[in-house]
Design an enzyme around this catalytic site. Structure first.
Site, PDB file in Angstrom:
ATOM      1  CG  ASP A   1     -91.290 -60.730   9.085  1.00 19.12           C
ATOM      2  OD1 ASP A   1     -90.792 -59.909   9.929  1.00 19.12           O
ATOM      3  OD2 ASP A   1     -92.226 -61.593   9.450  1.00 19.12           O
TER       4      ASP A   1
ATOM      5  CG  ASN B   1    -103.170 -64.507   8.636  1.00 20.74           C
ATOM      6  OD1 ASN B   1    -102.183 -64.414   9.469  1.00 20.74           O
ATOM      7  ND2 ASN B   1    -102.870 -64.121   7.181  1.00 20.74           N
TER       8      ASN B   1
ATOM      9  CG  HIS C   1     -99.227 -64.072   9.641  1.00 17.89           C
ATOM     10  ND1 HIS C   1     -99.099 -62.820   8.657  1.00 17.89           N
ATOM     11  CD2 HIS C   1     -98.708 -63.609  10.948  1.00 17.89           C
ATOM     12  CE1 HIS C   1     -99.301 -61.882   9.445  1.00 17.89           C
ATOM     13  NE2 HIS C   1     -98.803 -62.180  10.745  1.00 17.89           N
TER      14      HIS C   1
ATOM     15  CD  GLU D   1     -99.611 -63.640   5.365  1.00 19.88           C
ATOM     16  OE1 GLU D   1    -100.401 -64.217   6.366  1.00 19.88           O
ATOM     17  OE2 GLU D   1     -99.551 -62.359   5.242  1.00 19.88           O
TER      18      GLU D   1
HETATM   19  P1  PGA Z   1     -98.305 -58.137  16.303  1.00 24.73           P
HETATM   20  O1  PGA Z   1     -98.222 -59.032  14.924  1.00 24.73           O
HETATM   21  O2  PGA Z   1     -97.305 -58.514  17.267  1.00 24.73           O
HETATM   22  O3  PGA Z   1     -98.375 -56.583  15.833  1.00 24.73           O
HETATM   23  O4  PGA Z   1     -99.919 -58.574  16.514  1.00 24.73           O
HETATM   24  C1  PGA Z   1     -97.966 -60.377  15.136  1.00 24.73           C
HETATM   25  C2  PGA Z   1     -97.848 -60.980  13.695  1.00 24.73           C
HETATM   26  O5  PGA Z   1     -98.538 -60.482  12.687  1.00 24.73           O
HETATM   27  O6  PGA Z   1     -97.170 -61.913  13.635  1.00 24.73           O
END
Ligand code: PGA
Length: 254
Positions: free
Chosen positions: A67, A136, A138, A143
């Protein structure tokens, strides 16, 4: 599902790095989907160390990022393009032409998203997707509630996701509201999915994703339908799992 629980975050990241290094040894021009964020930093650092030490050669790997935030040009240090230059391209010596990210400065983001899918297909599809999980649930920026049949698309970021991104932008108003993300269909098309989660903040959502009902409300639960998924956790991220609590010999944890 192949589940490994490692004693530490460092060990979990090293195991993920080993999977990528082994793939590169077998098939040097493999195509990866790669995440940004905090979790994979130690994976990339480990791979860079092995590259420097001459034990692996990762320079022919091709990658597509999961992304990118809409509105950030590649030279903005907060962009994921800049992250990849810092943590992947330069330390590993990968040519820039091998590193792909969704185009977020295009006037037609829908067309740019379709073009990203085409480039992945032209590269032969994804051999391996390294994935994180948001608190959450995702995966990439799919999302909660995002349909699982979507390819790369423009998405709105959840409020909780924008809060987590806020420190890099100073104020919530300055955090991008949209991203271009691979969809779950793109991610599930990878021949091998590797989900890496570390830290206690991920424990509850990891348990929901792996043990709760598969549901679009928990995007990571889609991975359970994939024929080849490896889940790598540290003990903290695994601490809310019920099914492994009594099975200390599962994975490589002592
Ligand atoms: P993080 O992000 O590795 O910074 O915890 C994970 C994500 O949001 O997919």
């Amino acid at each position: 599902m192949d589940l490994t629980i490692e004693p530490s975050a460092a060990a979990a990241c090293e195991k993920a790095a080993r999977i990528i290094a082994d793939l590169a040894a077998r098939a040097p021009a493999s195509v990866l989907a790669l995440p940004t964020g905090r979790t994979p930093l130690a994976v990339y650092d480990t791979l860079a160390r092995w590259q420097r030490d001459g034990v692996v050669d990762l320079r022919r790997l091709r990658s597509f990022n999961l992304d990118e935030l809409v509105g950030l040009p590649p030279d903005d240090p907060r962009s994921y393009a800049a992250y990849m230059v810092r943590h992947w391209q330069e330390p590993l010596g990968v040519p820039a032409a091998h590193v792909h990210l969704p185009q977020v400065m295009a006037s037609d983001l829908g067309a740019a998203s379709a073009a990203y899918e085409d480039r992945i297909a032209m590269a032969g599809g994804l051999d391996l997707a390294l994935l994180g999980i948001g608190e959450n649930g995702h995966v990439a920026f799919n999302e909660p509630g995002t349909p699982w049949n979507m390819g790369t698309h423009v998405c709105n970021l959840a409020d909780s996701t924008r809060q987590i991104l806020r420190p890099a932008f100073g104020s919530l108003d300055l955090v991008p509201r949209q991203a271009v993300t691979m969809g779950m269909r793109t991610i599930l098309s990878a021949r091998h999915c590797v989900l890496l989660a570390t830290g206690a903040a991920k424990a509850a959502i990891v348990a929901r994703a792996l043990e709760g009902p598969p549901t679009e409300a928990v995007p990571a639960s889609a991975l359970r339908s994939h024929p080849r998924v490896t889940v790598i956790l540290d003990r903290a991220a695994a601490s809310a799992l019920e099914t492994v609590a009594d099975e200390p010999r599962r994975g490589s944890a002592p």
